[in-house]
Design a protein around this motif. Structure first.
Motif, short mmCIF file in Angstrom:
data_model
loop_
_atom_site.label_atom_id
_atom_site.label_comp_id
_atom_site.label_asym_id
_atom_site.label_seq_id
_atom_site.Cartn_x
_atom_site.Cartn_y
_atom_site.Cartn_z
N LYS A 176 0.92 -1.24 0.23
CA LYS A 176 -0.20 0.12 0.13
C LYS A 176 1.02 1.24 -0.14
O LYS A 176 0.32 2.29 0.65
N VAL A 177 2.33 1.34 -0.72
CA VAL A 177 3.06 2.40 -0.48
C VAL A 177 2.36 3.13 -1.88
O VAL A 177 3.05 1.94 -3.17
N ALA A 178 2.47 4.29 -2.21
CA ALA A 178 1.76 4.71 -4.24
C ALA A 178 3.18 5.93 -3.68
O ALA A 178 2.19 7.00 -2.90
N ILE A 179 3.67 6.52 -4.82
CA ILE A 179 4.04 7.64 -5.60
C ILE A 179 3.84 8.00 -6.50
O ILE A 179 2.94 7.75 -7.23
N SER A 180 3.87 9.56 -6.21
CA SER A 180 3.31 10.16 -8.05
C SER A 180 3.64 11.75 -7.64
O SER A 180 4.99 12.19 -6.54
N GLY A 181 3.74 12.42 -8.71
CA GLY A 181 5.05 13.51 -8.80
C GLY A 181 6.25 13.20 -9.00
O GLY A 181 6.31 12.66 -9.23
N ASN A 182 6.68 14.56 -8.27
CA ASN A 182 7.95 14.92 -8.25
C ASN A 182 8.85 13.92 -6.63
O ASN A 182 8.67 14.49 -5.60
N PHE A 183 8.74 12.17 -6.80
CA PHE A 183 9.17 12.19 -5.96
C PHE A 183 11.09 11.88 -5.60
O PHE A 183 11.65 10.98 -7.11
N GLU A 184 11.64 12.49 -4.73
CA GLU A 184 13.31 11.86 -4.93
C GLU A 184 13.35 11.63 -3.59
O GLU A 184 13.52 11.89 -2.33
N GLY A 185 13.80 10.30 -3.23
CA GLY A 185 14.02 9.78 -2.03
C GLY A 185 14.36 8.50 -3.12
O GLY A 185 15.15 7.86 -3.92
N SER A 186 14.14 7.17 -1.94
CA SER A 186 14.94 6.39 -1.83
C SER A 186 13.73 5.00 -0.89
O SER A 186 12.86 5.51 -0.19
N ILE A 187 13.36 4.35 -2.46
CA ILE A 187 12.34 2.72 -1.38
C ILE A 187 12.92 1.74 -0.96
O ILE A 187 13.72 0.87 -1.99
N TYR A 188 12.73 0.67 -0.06
CA TYR A 188 13.10 0.11 0.35
C TYR A 188 12.01 -1.03 0.23
O TYR A 188 10.58 -0.94 1.16
N VAL A 189 11.81 -2.04 -0.57
CA VAL A 189 10.73 -2.82 -0.56
C VAL A 189 10.21 -4.56 -0.14
O VAL A 189 11.61 -5.12 -1.24
N GLU A 190 10.24 -4.45 -0.08
CA GLU A 190 10.20 -6.47 1.81
C GLU A 190 9.58 -7.17 0.95
O GLU A 190 8.88 -6.57 -0.28
N ASN A 202 10.10 13.09 -11.96
CA ASN A 202 11.29 12.86 -10.80
C ASN A 202 12.20 12.64 -11.97
O ASN A 202 12.11 12.13 -13.23
N THR A 203 13.39 13.70 -11.88
CA THR A 203 14.33 13.41 -13.33
C THR A 203 15.97 12.97 -12.76
O THR A 203 16.16 12.51 -13.39
N THR A 204 15.26 13.06 -11.58
CA THR A 204 16.72 11.21 -10.25
C THR A 204 15.72 10.13 -10.27
O THR A 204 15.03 10.73 -9.47
N PRO A 205 16.62 9.64 -10.93
CA PRO A 205 16.25 8.33 -10.59
C PRO A 205 15.37 7.88 -9.21
O PRO A 205 16.54 8.11 -8.26
N ILE A 206 14.51 7.12 -8.83
CA ILE A 206 14.30 6.86 -7.51
C ILE A 206 15.12 5.27 -6.90
O ILE A 206 14.85 4.45 -7.70
N ASN A 207 16.14 5.20 -6.34
CA ASN A 207 16.51 4.21 -5.71
C ASN A 207 15.59 3.20 -5.41
O ASN A 207 14.99 3.09 -4.34
N ILE A 208 15.64 1.30 -6.08
CA ILE A 208 14.98 0.72 -5.28
C ILE A 208 15.67 -0.82 -4.66
O ILE A 208 16.70 -1.27 -5.44
N TYR A 209 15.57 -0.94 -3.20
CA TYR A 209 16.23 -1.74 -2.74
C TYR A 209 15.58 -2.90 -2.08
O TYR A 209 13.89 -2.21 -2.10
N VAL A 210 15.75 -4.47 -2.32
CA VAL A 210 14.60 -5.30 -2.16
C VAL A 210 15.83 -6.29 -1.59
O VAL A 210 17.06 -6.47 -0.96
N ASP A 211 14.66 -7.32 -0.81
CA ASP A 211 15.77 -8.38 0.05
C ASP A 211 16.13 -9.23 -0.11
O ASP A 211 16.11 -9.53 -1.80
N SER A 212 17.21 -8.99 0.42
CA SER A 212 18.72 -10.21 -0.20
C SER A 212 18.53 -11.19 -0.94
O SER A 212 18.44 -12.23 -1.32
N ASN A 213 17.11 -11.78 0.19
CA ASN A 213 17.18 -12.92 -0.41
C ASN A 213 15.47 -13.50 -1.19
O ASN A 213 15.22 -14.27 -1.32
N ARG A 214 15.70 -12.57 -1.96
CA ARG A 214 14.02 -11.69 -2.50
C ARG A 214 13.75 -13.02 -3.62
O ARG A 214 14.98 -13.19 -3.96
#
Length: 299
Positions: A176-190, A202-214
């Motif tokens: 239930k995480v929703a983003i829109s518009g100019n989002f500048e930051g990073s997100i960890y997806v569990e 956004n013009t700077t890419p959003i860094n997406i991190y994921v579980d290492s064991n996913r």
């Protein structure tokens, strides 16, 4: 004459007192308060609080089964108070929905855990909000959605913030995480979760991190409802995001081009569709040097 001076002094003190009491206004009831905590605790569900003087928070703001909005007025800053290291805002029930509109949050460079939490089906809505100088030592970052909580973030910017290595400023512990518009930051997806996105600018890419064991099998969905991979950078070696069935899914290998070689180590730039670009401007590109391809953001 002394009576005149006394009367003028009384009027002046009254105006000062009135100003202090209007530091935060309940727009719904017309009542003024000296600080945000007082206004927050007195608010009923559906009330809108307006910030007219910069606020410092030294106690948690609990939604307590209420729908509340805090928006910018004559001022727009809310700062973590010195010595306070616990949660700033908690929305933790299915009848809780806290909205911040036009607010600039400052963590004051204080080392803490998470600062904002949506859990137990509570909702946190962020519109035109910035987070500056937050220092989280918690793997769940700065803003967290977990246990059914929801985060709706539009035009949200993180700056000068730190989180543990390999983690995001937002922790998506639900779908239930929703983003829109100019989002500048990073997100960890569990775990095997994903986020949703729409109308990103956004013009700077959003860094997406994921579980290492996913289990990152080909085609695992990371971003729902959005098809332009240039807005994201998945922080996982030898993978990239591609559009598929209206979503962004994980693919292995280099994005857009495979085994492109450059002579004499000269950098050759390609967009994410594999088309060579002679004069790259702001954006994410594949850069090939000496037969090795990397993704680089050009400013």
């Amino acid at each position: 004459m002394n009576k005149i001076y006394s009367s003028l002094l009384a009027v002046g003190l009254g105006v000062f007192s009135l100003g202090a009491q209007n530091a935060v206004m309940n727009e719904t009831t017309g009542t003024g308060y000296a600080d945000l905590l007082s206004a927050w605790n007195a608010a009923a569900s559906g009330d809108v609080l307006v910030i007219n003087e910069a606020q410092t928070v030294t106690s948690r703001l609990n939604s307590t089964d209420r729908v509340l909005t805090v928006k910018a007025g004559s001022a727009n800053t809310i700062t973590r108070g010195e010595g306070y290291t616990a949660l700033l805002v908690l929305s933790n029930s299915k009848t809780s929905n806290v909205t911040f509109d036009g607010i600039e949050f400052s963590g004051a460079d204080i080392e803490t855990g998470t600062s904002f939490e949506a859990s137990s089906n509570g909702t946190l809505t962020l519109n035109n909000v910035s987070f500056d100088s937050f220092k989280s030592t918690n793997n769940q970052g700065i803003v967290v959605a977990k246990n059914g909580g929801a985060i709706n973030a539009t035009d949200v910017v993180f700056s000068s913030c730190t989180v543990p290595e390999g983690r995001g400023e937002i922790f998506a512990g639900t779908d239930k995480v929703a983003i829109s518009g100019n989002f500048e930051g990073s997100i960890y997806v569990e775990k095997a979760l994903s986020i949703s996105a729409s109308d990103l600018t956004n013009t700077t890419p959003i860094n997406i991190y994921v579980d290492s064991n996913r289990n990152l099998e080909e085609g695992a969905t990371i971003v729902r409802g959005f098809e332009n991979p240039a807005h994201f950078n998945i922080m996982l070696a030898n993978t990239h995001l591609e559009a598929e069935d209206g979503n962004l899914v994980i693919k292995t290998g280099t994005s857009g081009v495979d085994a492109i070689e450059a002579e004499n180590g000269v950098a050759v730039y390609y967009n994410l569709q594999g088309v060579e670009v002679s004069n790259p401007e702001n954006g994410l590109y594949i850069v090939v040097r000496g037969g090795k391809a990397t993704k680089e953001y050009i400013r």
